[in-house]
Design a protein around this motif. Sequence first.
Motif, PDB file in Angstrom:
ATOM      1  N   UNK A 152       0.856  -1.289  -0.105  1.00 45.33           N
ATOM      2  CA  UNK A 152      -0.029   0.038  -0.041  1.00 45.33           C
ATOM      3  C   UNK A 152       0.928   1.318   0.102  1.00 45.33           C
ATOM      4  N   UNK A 153       0.502   2.311  -0.990  1.00 45.92           N
ATOM      5  CA  UNK A 153       1.259   3.565  -0.903  1.00 45.92           C
ATOM      6  C   UNK A 153       1.291   4.194   0.298  1.00 45.92           C
ATOM      7  N   UNK A 154       0.063   4.281   0.892  1.00 42.50           N
ATOM      8  CA  UNK A 154      -0.117   5.389   2.052  1.00 42.50           C
ATOM      9  C   UNK A 154       0.655   4.658   3.106  1.00 42.50           C
ATOM     10  N   UNK A 155       1.024   3.353   3.202  1.00 43.61           N
ATOM     11  CA  UNK A 155       1.874   2.899   4.360  1.00 43.61           C
ATOM     12  C   UNK A 155       3.396   3.260   4.082  1.00 43.61           C
ATOM     13  N   UNK A 156       3.615   2.888   2.964  1.00 47.25           N
ATOM     14  CA  UNK A 156       4.849   3.439   2.532  1.00 47.25           C
ATOM     15  C   UNK A 156       5.302   4.691   2.714  1.00 47.25           C
ATOM     16  N   UNK A 157       4.451   5.640   2.259  1.00 48.97           N
ATOM     17  CA  UNK A 157       4.507   7.096   2.345  1.00 48.97           C
ATOM     18  C   UNK A 157       4.784   7.332   3.768  1.00 48.97           C
ATOM     19  N   UNK A 158       4.006   6.807   4.845  1.00 50.75           N
ATOM     20  CA  UNK A 158       4.140   7.286   6.205  1.00 50.75           C
ATOM     21  C   UNK A 158       5.468   6.679   6.718  1.00 50.75           C
ATOM     22  N   UNK A 159       6.005   5.754   6.251  1.00 57.20           N
ATOM     23  CA  UNK A 159       7.474   5.532   6.603  1.00 57.20           C
ATOM     24  C   UNK A 159       8.372   6.467   6.160  1.00 57.20           C
ATOM     25  N   UNK A 160       8.168   7.100   4.912  1.00 55.56           N
ATOM     26  CA  UNK A 160       9.121   7.977   4.296  1.00 55.56           C
ATOM     27  C   UNK A 160       9.147   9.124   4.982  1.00 55.56           C
ATOM     28  N   UNK A 161       8.062   9.689   5.681  1.00 55.57           N
ATOM     29  CA  UNK A 161       7.940  10.446   6.472  1.00 55.57           C
ATOM     30  C   UNK A 161       8.415  10.551   8.123  1.00 55.57           C
ATOM     31  N   UNK A 162       8.000   9.391   8.503  1.00 60.14           N
ATOM     32  CA  UNK A 162       8.087   9.038   9.896  1.00 60.14           C
ATOM     33  C   UNK A 162       9.697   9.095  10.468  1.00 60.14           C
ATOM     34  N   UNK A 163      10.293   8.353   9.536  1.00 62.58           N
ATOM     35  CA  UNK A 163      11.786   7.739   9.782  1.00 62.58           C
ATOM     36  C   UNK A 163      12.722   8.831   9.330  1.00 62.58           C
ATOM     37  N   UNK A 164      12.460   9.916   8.253  1.00 61.96           N
ATOM     38  CA  UNK A 164      13.206  10.945   7.837  1.00 61.96           C
ATOM     39  C   UNK A 164      13.187  12.036   8.623  1.00 61.96           C
ATOM     40  N   UNK A 165      14.396  13.077   8.623  1.00 66.61           N
ATOM     41  CA  UNK A 165      14.358  14.277   9.102  1.00 66.61           C
ATOM     42  C   UNK A 165      14.013  15.401   7.939  1.00 66.61           C
ATOM     43  N   UNK A 166      14.160  14.961   6.656  1.00 65.60           N
ATOM     44  CA  UNK A 166      14.195  16.061   5.430  1.00 65.60           C
ATOM     45  C   UNK A 166      14.158  14.929   4.468  1.00 65.60           C
ATOM     46  N   UNK A 167      13.723  15.897   3.196  1.00 67.11           N
ATOM     47  CA  UNK A 167      13.574  15.155   1.885  1.00 67.11           C
ATOM     48  C   UNK A 167      14.585  15.902   0.876  1.00 67.11           C
ATOM     49  N   UNK A 168      15.284  14.963   0.078  1.00 65.28           N
ATOM     50  CA  UNK A 168      16.068  15.664  -1.179  1.00 65.28           C
ATOM     51  C   UNK A 168      15.360  15.047  -2.221  1.00 65.28           C
ATOM     52  N   UNK A 169      15.036  15.931  -3.347  1.00 65.55           N
ATOM     53  CA  UNK A 169      14.307  15.669  -4.105  1.00 65.55           C
ATOM     54  C   UNK A 169      14.985  15.667  -5.512  1.00 65.55           C
ATOM     55  N   UNK A 170      15.181  14.776  -6.325  1.00 69.84           N
ATOM     56  CA  UNK A 170      15.824  14.863  -7.728  1.00 69.84           C
ATOM     57  C   UNK A 170      14.785  14.670  -8.545  1.00 69.84           C
ATOM     58  N   UNK A 171      15.221  15.176 -10.027  1.00 74.32           N
ATOM     59  CA  UNK A 171      14.241  15.258 -10.874  1.00 74.32           C
ATOM     60  C   UNK A 171      13.696  13.918 -10.955  1.00 74.32           C
ATOM     61  N   UNK A 172      12.143  13.981 -11.271  1.00 74.15           N
ATOM     62  CA  UNK A 172      11.541  12.415 -11.237  1.00 74.15           C
ATOM     63  C   UNK A 172      10.228  12.686 -11.843  1.00 74.15           C
ATOM     64  N   UNK A 173       9.248  11.841 -11.778  1.00 72.40           N
ATOM     65  CA  UNK A 173       7.959  11.890 -12.370  1.00 72.40           C
ATOM     66  C   UNK A 173       6.830  11.888 -11.476  1.00 72.40           C
ATOM     67  N   UNK A 174       5.644  11.277 -11.726  1.00 69.98           N
ATOM     68  CA  UNK A 174       4.372  11.434 -10.749  1.00 69.98           C
ATOM     69  C   UNK A 174       4.716  11.016  -9.465  1.00 69.98           C
ATOM     70  N   UNK A 175       5.350   9.915  -9.154  1.00 73.26           N
ATOM     71  CA  UNK A 175       5.685   9.310  -7.790  1.00 73.26           C
ATOM     72  C   UNK A 175       6.292  10.323  -6.908  1.00 73.26           C
ATOM     73  N   UNK A 176       7.527  10.832  -7.861  1.00 73.30           N
ATOM     74  CA  UNK A 176       8.508  12.016  -7.123  1.00 73.30           C
ATOM     75  C   UNK A 176       7.565  13.134  -6.672  1.00 73.30           C
ATOM     76  N   UNK A 177       6.609  13.520  -7.441  1.00 74.92           N
ATOM     77  CA  UNK A 177       5.945  14.749  -7.118  1.00 74.92           C
ATOM     78  C   UNK A 177       4.761  14.309  -6.084  1.00 74.92           C
ATOM     79  N   UNK A 178       4.313  13.171  -6.268  1.00 77.96           N
ATOM     80  CA  UNK A 178       3.579  12.815  -4.967  1.00 77.96           C
ATOM     81  C   UNK A 178       4.175  12.764  -3.908  1.00 77.96           C
ATOM     82  N   UNK A 179       5.368  12.377  -3.793  1.00 77.65           N
ATOM     83  CA  UNK A 179       5.936  12.424  -2.395  1.00 77.65           C
ATOM     84  C   UNK A 179       6.294  13.900  -1.995  1.00 77.65           C
ATOM     85  N   UNK A 180       6.715  14.887  -3.156  1.00 78.88           N
ATOM     86  CA  UNK A 180       7.137  16.241  -2.592  1.00 78.88           C
ATOM     87  C   UNK A 180       5.834  16.935  -2.253  1.00 78.88           C
ATOM     88  N   UNK A 181       4.693  16.783  -2.669  1.00 78.39           N
ATOM     89  CA  UNK A 181       3.689  17.621  -2.387  1.00 78.39           C
ATOM     90  C   UNK A 181       2.952  17.109  -1.173  1.00 78.39           C
TER      91      UNK A 181
END
Length: 249
Positions: A152-181
């Motif tokens: 499930x995407x929403x479970x995975x997205x929770x892990x990205x935020x819960x266990x990170x202190x910040x994001x570095x966003x390289x050029x990407x497509x829809x999945x990258x934009x989803x995480x960015x927004x």
Amino acid sequence: MAHPEGSRAQREQRRGPVVRRYGQMQAGTTDQHLLDTRGAADWVHEDPFRVMRIQSEFVEGFGALAELPPAISVFGSARTPRNSPEYEAGIAIGRGLVESGFAVITGGGPGAMEAANKGATEAGGVSVGLGIELPFEQGLNPYVNLGVDFRYFFVRKTMFVKYASGFVVLPGGLGTLDELFEALTLVQTKKVTRFPIVLFGSAYWSGLVDWFRDTIVAEGKAGPHDLHLFHVTDDVEEAVRLVTKEAGM
């Protein structure tokens, strides 16, 4: 409205916290469906069972990642070629984050994600891959040394935020934009604090930044201060410095 005649027991069915009456009643009991191996297996695809599967994904994710050191999530396209400047930048960012005392978390796929994992692994750091079940996904890249696969995407997205202190966003497509927004929304609404977001590659992100400023902010759909929710840079060292400094290290 008239109801069928009969006792309450005949027109009401209780299954745990759920009450079913009249036309919503189901044949059999929960135990019967569980223990009757002769019946159809459709129940494993029904929503109540999915809830248990979702819960198990959260439990597995929390268990695997709970003891991570401070970490930064790095996003980018799975289609980034290995011989491209973007791939090399991903390696350098992964390496720089580890050298600054952070673990690196990616989506675990190829392209820019693989590059960041490669840099982290080669620097001797913790290189995390959070994969997702997709019909065309290639599995976790070989530079992941701690991996978790999700349905499930929403479970995975929770892990990205819960266990990170910040994001570095390289050029990407829809999945990258989803995480960015997702991250921008969480910071804007103060669901997370002290969460730096760095967009790497000004040529790629300039159109989005211009639209953000000249359309979203200009039309009052966001405030001018929201332009400060992220940084844009072309310099690897600056990207690492910005995301680690604001993250509190």
